[in-house]
Design a protein around this motif. Sequence first.
Motif, PDB file in Angstrom:
ATOM      1  N   LEU A  55       0.817  -1.219   0.000  1.00 42.10           N
ATOM      2  CA  LEU A  55       0.000   0.000   0.000  1.00 42.10           C
ATOM      3  C   LEU A  55       0.856   1.277   0.000  1.00 42.10           C
ATOM      4  O   LEU A  55       0.569   2.206  -0.759  1.00 42.10           O
ATOM      5  N   PRO A  56       1.926   1.360   0.819  1.00 41.68           N
ATOM      6  CA  PRO A  56       2.808   2.535   0.694  1.00 41.68           C
ATOM      7  C   PRO A  56       3.463   2.628  -0.688  1.00 41.68           C
ATOM      8  O   PRO A  56       3.695   3.730  -1.189  1.00 41.68           O
ATOM      9  N   GLY A  57       3.759   1.464  -1.303  1.00 44.41           N
ATOM     10  CA  GLY A  57       4.326   1.481  -2.641  1.00 44.41           C
ATOM     11  C   GLY A  57       3.370   2.079  -3.662  1.00 44.41           C
ATOM     12  O   GLY A  57       3.783   2.805  -4.570  1.00 44.41           O
ATOM     13  N   ILE A  58       2.080   1.766  -3.510  1.00 44.89           N
ATOM     14  CA  ILE A  58       1.068   2.343  -4.398  1.00 44.89           C
ATOM     15  C   ILE A  58       0.994   3.855  -4.207  1.00 44.89           C
ATOM     16  O   ILE A  58       0.899   4.620  -5.175  1.00 44.89           O
ATOM     17  N   MET A  59       1.037   4.278  -2.939  1.00 50.53           N
ATOM     18  CA  MET A  59       1.004   5.714  -2.664  1.00 50.53           C
ATOM     19  C   MET A  59       2.219   6.410  -3.269  1.00 50.53           C
ATOM     20  O   MET A  59       2.101   7.486  -3.883  1.00 50.53           O
ATOM     21  N   LEU A  60       3.394   5.791  -3.123  1.00 51.71           N
ATOM     22  CA  LEU A  60       4.607   6.381  -3.694  1.00 51.71           C
ATOM     23  C   LEU A  60       4.528   6.407  -5.215  1.00 51.71           C
ATOM     24  O   LEU A  60       4.996   7.365  -5.847  1.00 51.71           O
ATOM     25  N   PHE A  61       3.957   5.372  -5.811  1.00 52.87           N
ATOM     26  CA  PHE A  61       3.774   5.356  -7.265  1.00 52.87           C
ATOM     27  C   PHE A  61       2.932   6.547  -7.723  1.00 52.87           C
ATOM     28  O   PHE A  61       3.269   7.215  -8.708  1.00 52.87           O
ATOM     29  N   GLN A  62       1.837   6.813  -7.011  1.00 48.34           N
ATOM     30  CA  GLN A  62       0.966   7.929  -7.394  1.00 48.34           C
ATOM     31  C   GLN A  62       1.707   9.258  -7.315  1.00 48.34           C
ATOM     32  O   GLN A  62       1.593  10.106  -8.213  1.00 48.34           O
ATOM     33  N   MET A  63       2.478   9.439  -6.251  1.00 52.41           N
ATOM     34  CA  MET A  63       3.234  10.686  -6.114  1.00 52.41           C
ATOM     35  C   MET A  63       4.328  10.783  -7.172  1.00 52.41           C
ATOM     36  O   MET A  63       4.556  11.853  -7.750  1.00 52.41           O
ATOM     37  N   THR A  64       5.018   9.659  -7.430  1.00 49.80           N
ATOM     38  CA  THR A  64       6.100   9.662  -8.410  1.00 49.80           C
ATOM     39  C   THR A  64       5.574   9.926  -9.811  1.00 49.80           C
ATOM     40  O   THR A  64       6.146  10.721 -10.575  1.00 49.80           O
ATOM     41  N   PHE A  65       4.465   9.253 -10.163  1.00 48.78           N
ATOM     42  CA  PHE A  65       3.921   9.424 -11.503  1.00 48.78           C
ATOM     43  C   PHE A  65       3.398  10.845 -11.708  1.00 48.78           C
ATOM     44  O   PHE A  65       3.523  11.410 -12.803  1.00 48.78           O
ATOM     45  N   LEU A  66       2.826  11.423 -10.656  1.00 46.49           N
ATOM     46  CA  LEU A  66       2.379  12.815 -10.750  1.00 46.49           C
ATOM     47  C   LEU A  66       3.565  13.742 -11.004  1.00 46.49           C
ATOM     48  O   LEU A  66       3.488  14.671 -11.827  1.00 46.49           O
ATOM     49  N   TRP A  84       6.693   6.740   8.363  1.00 43.35           N
ATOM     50  CA  TRP A  84       5.648   6.641   9.382  1.00 43.35           C
ATOM     51  C   TRP A  84       4.479   5.788   8.906  1.00 43.35           C
ATOM     52  O   TRP A  84       3.830   5.105   9.714  1.00 43.35           O
ATOM     53  N   LEU A  85       4.201   5.789   7.603  1.00 44.39           N
ATOM     54  CA  LEU A  85       3.163   4.915   7.065  1.00 44.39           C
ATOM     55  C   LEU A  85       3.581   3.456   7.188  1.00 44.39           C
ATOM     56  O   LEU A  85       2.769   2.590   7.552  1.00 44.39           O
ATOM     57  N   LEU A  86       4.848   3.176   6.916  1.00 48.39           N
ATOM     58  CA  LEU A  86       5.361   1.813   7.075  1.00 48.39           C
ATOM     59  C   LEU A  86       5.309   1.368   8.531  1.00 48.39           C
ATOM     60  O   LEU A  86       4.965   0.220   8.831  1.00 48.39           O
ATOM     61  N   VAL A  87       5.646   2.286   9.437  1.00 45.87           N
ATOM     62  CA  VAL A  87       5.610   1.956  10.862  1.00 45.87           C
ATOM     63  C   VAL A  87       4.191   1.618  11.309  1.00 45.87           C
ATOM     64  O   VAL A  87       3.964   0.651  12.050  1.00 45.87           O
ATOM     65  N   SER A  88       3.204   2.418  10.861  1.00 47.10           N
ATOM     66  CA  SER A  88       1.817   2.148  11.241  1.00 47.10           C
ATOM     67  C   SER A  88       1.348   0.807  10.685  1.00 47.10           C
ATOM     68  O   SER A  88       0.613   0.071  11.353  1.00 47.10           O
TER      69      SER A  88
END
Length: 292
Positions: free
Chosen positions: A171-182, A228-232
């Motif tokens: 899930l954090p990887g998906i979030m990072l993908f969205q930010m990176t692609f943007l 912090w997302l990974l920690v949660s």
Amino acid sequence: MSIRFYLWKKFYQLLFTIILIGIIVAFSTSLHASKHELFHSVLEQLKMFGHNFLHLNEMTIQVGIFSKQTPLWGYLKEPFVYSFIILSASFICTFTLGILCSYVTYLLSLKMQKVVKECLFLLQSIPDVMFIFAVQLFIIWLYKKTNILIVDPVAGLEKVYVLPILVVSILPGIMLFQMTFLAIEEERKKTYVEFAKAKGLSSGWILFKHILRNVVVTLFSHSHYLFWLLVSNLLVVEYLFNIHGFFHLLYSVLNTPDAFFVCLVALFLPFFFIEVVFNLLAIKVTGKEQSE
């Protein structure tokens, strides 16, 4: 901004964060005191935290009611290393997943890009607990149907790594993908990309050689949020997978404020230094500092 000034700034941020953690823990353990004694109680707690933090080798903790005093580091080392391995591997998997998905999606047609983004958005909308639990149930269902256990869905006497790392990082990887692609979409509108295309360079080469170089600051600027997302996620994973890791340790030292303070600082320090290294790399590669 010089590198020396940047390092001094991060050093003061480190001190401020450690002090703030101490104040929060001291205040929470002093709530039983009266209004007149609250400040004195917090101050005494902070003095104890500071003394014990400077003498970690002498700190001991009682594990269980009838157990003997055990050196804190001896009790902390194994679960801390276990959870740190999961977090570090998840951090690497998250960045790999985010960059790889962004690279592949960039090379697709606009129609396929829209499909990929909608599918990943649907996955990200699933709550973390439900997603992790669903993965566990799928592994168990697959084992019952095929008698093939791909990975251990629950930790027992042995440590498990593969499935916790995957579910923490997806899930954090998906979030990072969205930010990176943007960020990639913003970069490819710039003049140098049009000039590179006019010279006949392929889209993949332009992305790899030029765009990602400029996007790296965006990636690094979100590293602390990602941590912090990974920690949660790890907190949930340790509970659902019955992992005796760092958060299980934190729960066992709740009644020992100084040990709890040291454990929180131990959780913060490694990733603070990782963030500093990432920022230094970003400054060296791009000449820009990450946005605070």
